[in-house]
Design a protein around this motif. Structure first.
Motif, PDB file in Angstrom:
ATOM      1  N   ARG A  50       9.043  -0.220  -9.940  1.00 24.63           N
ATOM      2  CA  ARG A  50       8.499   0.821 -10.566  1.00 24.63           C
ATOM      3  C   ARG A  50       7.882   1.844  -9.681  1.00 24.63           C
ATOM      4  NH1 ARG A  50      10.057  -2.336 -13.731  1.00 24.63           N
ATOM      5  NH2 ARG A  50       9.080  -2.911 -15.961  1.00 24.63           N
ATOM      6  N   ILE A  51       7.784   3.275  -9.990  1.00 27.01           N
ATOM      7  CA  ILE A  51       7.166   4.168  -9.141  1.00 27.01           C
ATOM      8  C   ILE A  51       5.508   4.048  -9.252  1.00 27.01           C
ATOM      9  CG2 ILE A  51       6.967   6.684  -8.921  1.00 27.01           C
ATOM     10  CD1 ILE A  51       9.797   6.937 -10.246  1.00 27.01           C
ATOM     11  N   ILE A  52       4.994   4.045  -8.194  1.00 23.99           N
ATOM     12  CA  ILE A  52       3.702   4.292  -8.201  1.00 23.99           C
ATOM     13  C   ILE A  52       3.233   5.743  -7.744  1.00 23.99           C
ATOM     14  CG2 ILE A  52       3.112   3.285  -6.022  1.00 23.99           C
ATOM     15  CD1 ILE A  52       0.403   2.367  -6.957  1.00 23.99           C
ATOM     16  N   ARG A  53       2.371   6.456  -8.413  1.00 25.96           N
ATOM     17  CA  ARG A  53       2.029   7.945  -7.896  1.00 25.96           C
ATOM     18  C   ARG A  53       0.671   8.524  -8.283  1.00 25.96           C
ATOM     19  NH1 ARG A  53       3.367  10.901 -12.923  1.00 25.96           N
ATOM     20  NH2 ARG A  53       4.304   9.436 -14.261  1.00 25.96           N
ATOM     21  N   LYS A  54       0.049   9.425  -7.477  1.00 31.66           N
ATOM     22  CA  LYS A  54      -1.209  10.013  -7.919  1.00 31.66           C
ATOM     23  C   LYS A  54      -0.786  11.309  -8.747  1.00 31.66           C
ATOM     24  CE  LYS A  54      -3.910   8.042  -4.465  1.00 31.66           C
ATOM     25  NZ  LYS A  54      -4.754   8.162  -3.269  1.00 31.66           N
ATOM     26  N   ALA A  55       0.610  11.903  -8.494  1.00 38.52           N
ATOM     27  CA  ALA A  55       1.042  13.059  -9.342  1.00 38.52           C
ATOM     28  C   ALA A  55       0.747  12.599 -10.844  1.00 38.52           C
ATOM     29  CB  ALA A  55       2.340  13.473  -8.800  1.00 38.52           C
ATOM     30  N   TYR A  56      -0.007  13.319 -11.499  1.00 41.40           N
ATOM     31  CA  TYR A  56      -0.179  13.014 -13.129  1.00 41.40           C
ATOM     32  C   TYR A  56      -0.705  14.426 -13.676  1.00 41.40           C
ATOM     33  CZ  TYR A  56       0.833   8.689 -14.901  1.00 41.40           C
ATOM     34  OH  TYR A  56       1.456   7.680 -15.447  1.00 41.40           O
ATOM     35  N   SER A  57      -0.171  14.975 -14.809  1.00 39.30           N
ATOM     36  CA  SER A  57      -0.656  16.118 -15.563  1.00 39.30           C
ATOM     37  C   SER A  57      -1.843  16.106 -16.112  1.00 39.30           C
ATOM     38  CB  SER A  57       0.601  16.530 -16.312  1.00 39.30           C
ATOM     39  OG  SER A  57       0.618  15.391 -17.320  1.00 39.30           O
ATOM     40  N   LYS A  58      -2.391  14.882 -16.394  1.00 39.37           N
ATOM     41  CA  LYS A  58      -3.734  14.382 -17.091  1.00 39.37           C
ATOM     42  C   LYS A  58      -4.690  13.935 -15.956  1.00 39.37           C
ATOM     43  CE  LYS A  58      -1.813  14.064 -21.679  1.00 39.37           C
ATOM     44  NZ  LYS A  58      -1.859  13.230 -22.938  1.00 39.37           N
ATOM     45  N   MET A  65      -6.024   6.498 -10.385  1.00 37.87           N
ATOM     46  CA  MET A  65      -5.367   6.097  -9.523  1.00 37.87           C
ATOM     47  C   MET A  65      -5.715   5.691  -8.157  1.00 37.87           C
ATOM     48  SD  MET A  65      -2.558   5.479 -10.793  1.00 37.87           S
ATOM     49  CE  MET A  65      -1.636   4.997  -9.351  1.00 37.87           C
ATOM     50  N   THR A  66      -6.960   6.264  -7.772  1.00 35.84           N
ATOM     51  CA  THR A  66      -7.498   5.955  -6.262  1.00 35.84           C
ATOM     52  C   THR A  66      -7.705   4.287  -6.472  1.00 35.84           C
ATOM     53  OG1 THR A  66      -8.329   8.029  -6.199  1.00 35.84           O
ATOM     54  CG2 THR A  66      -9.470   6.298  -4.751  1.00 35.84           C
ATOM     55  N   GLU A  67      -8.353   3.869  -7.421  1.00 30.80           N
ATOM     56  CA  GLU A  67      -8.784   2.364  -7.508  1.00 30.80           C
ATOM     57  C   GLU A  67      -7.526   1.566  -7.791  1.00 30.80           C
ATOM     58  OE1 GLU A  67     -11.656  -0.794  -9.529  1.00 30.80           O
ATOM     59  OE2 GLU A  67     -11.619   1.241 -10.421  1.00 30.80           O
ATOM     60  N   CYS A  68      -6.691   2.133  -8.397  1.00 31.94           N
ATOM     61  CA  CYS A  68      -5.188   1.436  -8.645  1.00 31.94           C
ATOM     62  C   CYS A  68      -4.784   1.120  -7.079  1.00 31.94           C
ATOM     63  CB  CYS A  68      -4.447   2.006  -9.372  1.00 31.94           C
ATOM     64  SG  CYS A  68      -4.804   2.178 -11.189  1.00 31.94           S
ATOM     65  N   TYR A  69      -4.459   2.020  -6.390  1.00 38.70           N
ATOM     66  CA  TYR A  69      -3.955   1.929  -5.004  1.00 38.70           C
ATOM     67  C   TYR A  69      -4.843   0.791  -4.470  1.00 38.70           C
ATOM     68  CZ  TYR A  69      -0.329   5.383  -4.828  1.00 38.70           C
ATOM     69  OH  TYR A  69       0.770   6.320  -4.972  1.00 38.70           O
ATOM     70  N   GLN A  70      -6.165   1.144  -4.398  1.00 39.74           N
ATOM     71  CA  GLN A  70      -6.960  -0.219  -3.634  1.00 39.74           C
ATOM     72  C   GLN A  70      -6.743  -1.462  -4.205  1.00 39.74           C
ATOM     73  OE1 GLN A  70     -11.026   1.527  -4.394  1.00 39.74           O
ATOM     74  NE2 GLN A  70     -10.679   3.204  -2.928  1.00 39.74           N
ATOM     75  N   LYS A  73      -3.510  -3.084  -3.159  1.00 39.83           N
ATOM     76  CA  LYS A  73      -3.597  -3.533  -1.800  1.00 39.83           C
ATOM     77  C   LYS A  73      -4.336  -4.617  -1.594  1.00 39.83           C
ATOM     78  CE  LYS A  73      -4.899  -1.720   2.782  1.00 39.83           C
ATOM     79  NZ  LYS A  73      -5.407  -0.481   3.717  1.00 39.83           N
ATOM     80  N   GLN A  74      -5.387  -4.866  -2.632  1.00 37.80           N
ATOM     81  CA  GLN A  74      -6.149  -6.235  -2.424  1.00 37.80           C
ATOM     82  C   GLN A  74      -5.283  -7.294  -2.805  1.00 37.80           C
ATOM     83  OE1 GLN A  74     -10.004  -5.984  -4.671  1.00 37.80           O
ATOM     84  NE2 GLN A  74      -9.917  -8.271  -5.341  1.00 37.80           N
ATOM     85  N   LEU A  75      -4.529  -6.973  -3.998  1.00 39.24           N
ATOM     86  CA  LEU A  75      -3.460  -8.114  -4.399  1.00 39.24           C
ATOM     87  C   LEU A  75      -2.731  -8.502  -3.361  1.00 39.24           C
ATOM     88  CD1 LEU A  75      -2.861  -9.712  -7.026  1.00 39.24           C
ATOM     89  CD2 LEU A  75      -0.860  -8.017  -7.233  1.00 39.24           C
ATOM     90  N   GLU A  76      -2.111  -7.638  -2.626  1.00 45.56           N
ATOM     91  CA  GLU A  76      -1.260  -7.994  -1.456  1.00 45.56           C
ATOM     92  C   GLU A  76      -2.053  -8.958  -0.543  1.00 45.56           C
ATOM     93  OE1 GLU A  76       1.734  -4.351  -0.660  1.00 45.56           O
ATOM     94  OE2 GLU A  76      -0.170  -4.081  -0.091  1.00 45.56           O
ATOM     95  N   ALA A  77      -3.096  -8.381  -0.327  1.00 50.26           N
ATOM     96  CA  ALA A  77      -3.835  -9.488   0.592  1.00 50.26           C
ATOM     97  C   ALA A  77      -4.182 -10.794   0.096  1.00 50.26           C
ATOM     98  CB  ALA A  77      -5.141  -8.767   0.884  1.00 50.26           C
ATOM     99  N   GLU A  78      -4.570 -10.875  -1.165  1.00 51.88           N
ATOM    100  CA  GLU A  78      -4.928 -12.208  -1.664  1.00 51.88           C
ATOM    101  C   GLU A  78      -3.767 -13.005  -1.921  1.00 51.88           C
ATOM    102  OE1 GLU A  78      -8.633 -11.152  -4.737  1.00 51.88           O
ATOM    103  OE2 GLU A  78      -6.725 -11.174  -5.470  1.00 51.88           O
ATOM    104  N   GLY A  79      -2.546 -12.369  -2.128  1.00 47.10           N
ATOM    105  CA  GLY A  79      -1.178 -13.166  -2.435  1.00 47.10           C
ATOM    106  C   GLY A  79      -0.235 -13.364  -1.090  1.00 47.10           C
ATOM    107  N   ASN A  80      -0.987 -12.551   0.154  1.00 50.21           N
ATOM    108  CA  ASN A  80      -0.373 -12.806   1.330  1.00 50.21           C
ATOM    109  C   ASN A  80       1.284 -12.247   1.046  1.00 50.21           C
ATOM    110  OD1 ASN A  80       0.208 -12.981   3.912  1.00 50.21           O
ATOM    111  ND2 ASN A  80       0.770 -15.130   3.875  1.00 50.21           N
ATOM    112  N   PHE A 349       2.757   0.647 -15.712  1.00 50.28           N
ATOM    113  CA  PHE A 349       2.754  -0.554 -14.927  1.00 50.28           C
ATOM    114  C   PHE A 349       1.883  -0.196 -13.853  1.00 50.28           C
ATOM    115  CE2 PHE A 349       4.179  -3.813 -11.795  1.00 50.28           C
ATOM    116  CZ  PHE A 349       4.920  -4.545 -12.349  1.00 50.28           C
ATOM    117  N   LYS A 350       1.836   0.892 -13.168  1.00 48.34           N
ATOM    118  CA  LYS A 350       1.078   1.213 -11.959  1.00 48.34           C
ATOM    119  C   LYS A 350      -0.498   1.224 -12.119  1.00 48.34           C
ATOM    120  CE  LYS A 350       2.992   5.213 -12.363  1.00 48.34           C
ATOM    121  NZ  LYS A 350       3.213   5.345 -13.654  1.00 48.34           N
TER     122      LYS A 350
END
Length: 386
Positions: A50-58, A65-70, A73-80, A349-350
């Motif tokens: 899936r594409i993840i992006r901060k480019a949104y019209s609304k 999206m700022t917290e989504c990215y964070q 990243k946290q999920l990557e760390a928890e799941g290694n 999804f993002k």
């Protein structure tokens, strides 16, 4: 039949429901139910990317999206595990197009690293893409690709690790509202003080059990992969980005694409729309929509000439669209302890980490972390009464 008690029940184990359950399991006893054996490809959360992006019209989405990215990243760390790969995102559209302008504005307003490309810049950086006259390009440098199937499995694995219970292969046949909400499936009876419904294309089928119908349309979407004439031309290893092509003409056909990565030498390019379909009949007498394929083939022939204009691989999934293509994140209007997350309209999804967090907050009556007014159910009733 023995009744099992939980603090919260989530129906629907796609990415939104799984993330809601993940958040709930950190502080409460939670149950996640899905009608199909997991993993499955019947809904909207399967697939490799899936594409993840901060480019949104609304702005409401850009703010999330700022917290989504964070949290990704946290999920990557928890799941290694690695789930995100930065590629950048090209947004292509006419300079005067409102959607294009609003995307550009939200990137600037939120100080997102970006670039505005002149025709000369674009031709030099992306020689395999033909930019039509009058079409402009901006680059969201922070965008990239989420590994969808891997992400969904990671969320579910962590949910179990935090003490959550999954009951898959159980279809919900009855919901009894009350102080305790009772959910009856084909195999069990469960009670909880809060219920979250995140059932994707089956949302209205479940809401019918609690006296509510929402203006949702289920759409069958064709997912196409196209062969590179010269392998690597649009490859992720060559630094080619994801893209969105905004069309403001009378047909209003928007396209999106991801660089070749999932299948060697094949680029994922899709039409952001489809045909109405019953999710239970998605795989019955399926006939390829030649109209969608022809639209894509014509687009690629003109703007991505390095791709064979005949699809090499065709897959499909479901969208569940609201009339305005904005999410529904709200309480049931008559039962405050039934929470609904629906209508993600092919772009949800993002947002799952934040959507799951907000749904869990609504479960316990906590103040939501975000302004949910754009996602209220009553926006449909208010419009219909005007």
């Amino acid at each position: 039949m023995v009744v099992s008690d939980f603090d919260a029940i989530v129906i629907g184990a796609g990415i939104q429901g799984s993330y809601a359950a993940y958040h709930l399991s950190k502080t409460s006893k939670a149950l996640l139910i899905d009608q199909f054996a997991l993993p499955h490809s019947r809904g909207s959360s399967h697939g490799q990317s899936r594409i993840i992006r901060k480019a949104y019209s609304k702005a409401c989405y850009a703010h999330m999206m700022t917290e989504c990215y964070q949290q990704w990243k946290q999920l990557e760390a928890e799941g290694n595990i690695e789930l995100f790969r930065e590629t950048g995102l090209l947004v292509l559209g006419e300079e005067v197009d409102p959607t294009f302008q609003n995307m550009k504005k939200t990137l600037i307003d939120n100080k997102v690293p970006m670039a505005t490309l002149t025709s000369a810049d674009f031709s030099k950086s992306f020689p395999a893409v033909k930019l039509p006259k009058g079409v402009s390009a901006i680059l969201d440098k922070t965008a990239g690709i989420l590994q969808a199937d891997r992400a969904l499995k990671t969320v579910q694995d962590l949910f179990r690790r935090f003490g959550g219970t999954i009951r898959d292969g159980e279809k919900v046949v009855e919901i009894q509202p009350g102080y305790w909400v009772t959910v009856t499936t084909t195999l069990g009876i469960y009670r909880a003080k809060s219920l979250v419904i995140t059932a994707g294309p089956w949302t209205n089928e479940l809401l019918n059990l609690v006296g509510l119908q929402l203006p949702l349309k289920t759409r069958r979407i064709i997912v196409c992969y196209w062969k590179e004439k010269v392998p690597g031309t649009y490859g992720i290893s060559k630094g080619f980005p994801c893209f969105i092509r905004i069309n403001s003409g009378p047909t209003l056909h928007d396209f999106y694409g991801l660089p070749s990565n999932e299948y060697p030498g094949l680029v994922k390019v899709c039409h952001h729309d489809g045909n109405n379909a019953d999710p239970d009949e998605r795989d019955i007498n399926f006939h390829l929509s030649s109209q969608d394929v022809n639209l894509l083939s014509d687009f690629l022939s003109k703007e991505f000439p390095g791709l064979d204009p005949r699809p090499a691989v065709i897959e499909y999934c479901m969208y569940t669209n609201t009339p305005d293509h904005d999410f529904i994140l709200d309480h049931h209007p008559d039962h405050g302890n039934i929470i609904i997350g629906a209508g993600f309209s092919g772009h949800g999804f993002k947002f799952a980490p934040v959507v799951g967090k907000v749904l869990s907050e609504l479960c316990f009556g906590n103040k939501p972390s975000y302004d949910l007014s754009p996602f209220k159910i009553n926006r449909f009733w208010l419009k219909s009464s005007l």
